[in-house]
Design a protein around this motif. Sequence first.
Motif, PDB file in Angstrom:
ATOM      1  N   GLU A 311       0.800  -1.220   0.113  1.00 19.54           N
ATOM      2  CA  GLU A 311      -0.143  -0.034  -0.077  1.00 19.54           C
ATOM      3  C   GLU A 311       0.807   1.143   0.105  1.00 19.54           C
ATOM      4  O   GLU A 311       1.718   1.451   0.891  1.00 19.54           O
ATOM      5  CB  GLU A 311      -0.862  -0.120   1.156  1.00 19.54           C
ATOM      6  CG  GLU A 311      -1.864   0.829   0.997  1.00 19.54           C
ATOM      7  CD  GLU A 311      -3.400   0.546   1.663  1.00 19.54           C
ATOM      8  OE1 GLU A 311      -4.140   1.289   2.037  1.00 19.54           O
ATOM      9  OE2 GLU A 311      -3.386  -0.830   1.816  1.00 19.54           O
ATOM     10  N   ALA A 342      10.186  -0.436   3.281  1.00 18.45           N
ATOM     11  CA  ALA A 342       9.071  -0.765   4.264  1.00 18.45           C
ATOM     12  C   ALA A 342       9.058  -2.126   4.720  1.00 18.45           C
ATOM     13  O   ALA A 342       8.741  -2.473   5.676  1.00 18.45           O
ATOM     14  CB  ALA A 342       7.715  -0.286   3.366  1.00 18.45           C
ATOM     15  N   PRO A 348       5.036   0.940   7.324  1.00 19.97           N
ATOM     16  CA  PRO A 348       3.999   1.414   6.085  1.00 19.97           C
ATOM     17  C   PRO A 348       4.822   2.641   5.275  1.00 19.97           C
ATOM     18  O   PRO A 348       5.559   3.536   5.963  1.00 19.97           O
ATOM     19  CB  PRO A 348       2.943   2.030   6.632  1.00 19.97           C
ATOM     20  CG  PRO A 348       2.959   2.433   7.887  1.00 19.97           C
ATOM     21  CD  PRO A 348       4.003   1.512   8.717  1.00 19.97           C
TER      22      PRO A 348
END
Length: 462
Positions: A311, A342, A348
């Motif tokens: 993401e 990440a 994140p």
Amino acid sequence: MAACWARIRGRLREEVGEVEYRTWLRQMTLAGIDGEDAVILLPTRFLRDWVNSHYGDRLRALWQAEESAVRRVEIRVAQAAAEPAMAGAEPRVPARTEPVGLAESLAVRPAERPAPEIRSDWVVPLEARFTFDTFVVGKPNEFAHACARRVAEKPASQGFNPLFLYGGVGLGKTHLMHAIAWAIREHEPVRTVAYMSAEKFMYRFIAALRSQNTMEFKETLRAVDVLMIDDLQFLIGKDNTQEEFFHTFNALVDQGKQIVVSADKSPSDLSGIEDRLRTRLGCGMVADLHATTYELRFSILQAKAAAARVEVPAKVLELLASRITANVRELEGALNRLVAHAGLFGRPVTIDSAQEVLHDVLRAHERRVSIEEIQRKVAEHYNLRLTDMVSARRARNVARPRQVAMYLAKQLTQRSLPEIGRRFGNRDHTTVMHAVSRVSELMQQDAGFAEDVTLLRKMLES
Ligand SMILES: Nc1ncnc2c1ncn2[C@@H]1O[C@H](COP(=O)(O)OP(=O)(O)OP(=O)(O)O)[C@@H](O)[C@H]1O
């Protein structure tokens, strides 16, 4: 027989899945039918043993379903193509190595003399990621993409031979060429596709000259159905290799075979390539991969982040798409770094981490926007005159855009507050400070205003 073999491979591919198929089974070639035996070749003993023990029964069953006369499947290790078997002592079952990176040839060749097969060290392996599925289409590349699709569906069709793809560094030429090769391999496995860089072509040619074996070089290349040469500009000034390529080109096109070539310039701009070759290169379909737009870069990043199952906030994608503008390869590299970082730290991806991890890349791509450029763009956007940016007028419809321009000057240039003030009609640095905080405030409060400012920023950055 070739059609049976194609169906068998297709079935196996469906049954075992793409990854498994590519790992173990892709390099199988059918050597021929020897009595009741279907003879299959693989390039190494390891592969032979693995395929034998894991897929031997299945191969036999599939063969029997196709051709009841076949009772057994024999898997052998292919001899190197240059070994004595090729030179004359013809084996009952022609030996060959599997061309890595080529559409597997299924052709069971006519009896007299097997046509030379491309050896694995002649070609570059195809990159598994470079398929049509992973190629993101946008305005700048839609024409080239459509032409590549067309060639993949119908090689050597009128008007598309040769297909000449050109464009700047890292814009997707190689990706499209590999995609064509994968698609042909998938849908028409009987066709042999040879993909190599112009550099490889030259070194192979030189090696053939040195070993006085140019005949084999010529015959081998002339036996393929689709020849792809990447980065043709490498042949600039290499007259002998160009000449050889010219003859190969003519021989293949005369036989109705497809040629795909890529270069960094159009055929007419390739000075240093002989006129007659340039003319030939330009007489099929010439398709340009244009520089990417912000939208295309954003979509490419989105697709790559999704493929990596990570993401990545839209703000980060926006930052990368607006800063790294010249080259998709670099854009991809930056995203990969973020994703790796990440993953490594189990955190994140955020705008702060992006700025930290990519500070060197982002600094290198800092676009030098001038204050005048900012003033012009902002004036244009709000329908004002350029002189309004420096005038003393305080009417809201002039003062607010001027503040926006000051804010953007602070964000997008290295200029100090006093310097910015001077360039906006000799204003004080506190006026600039006030403008910056007022615009930031308004952006928080008014989504429409924020959108306007963001759009202006993007236009200035791209
Ligand atoms: N439209 C696109 N969609 C997805 N990925 C792309 C696209 N364009 C380029 N890329 C990616 O960018 C990278 C560079 O592309 P590629 O190697 O095809 O460029 P090139 O034009 O052949 O460059 P060069 O001039 O250096 O040979 C590859 O990883 C490729 O997958």
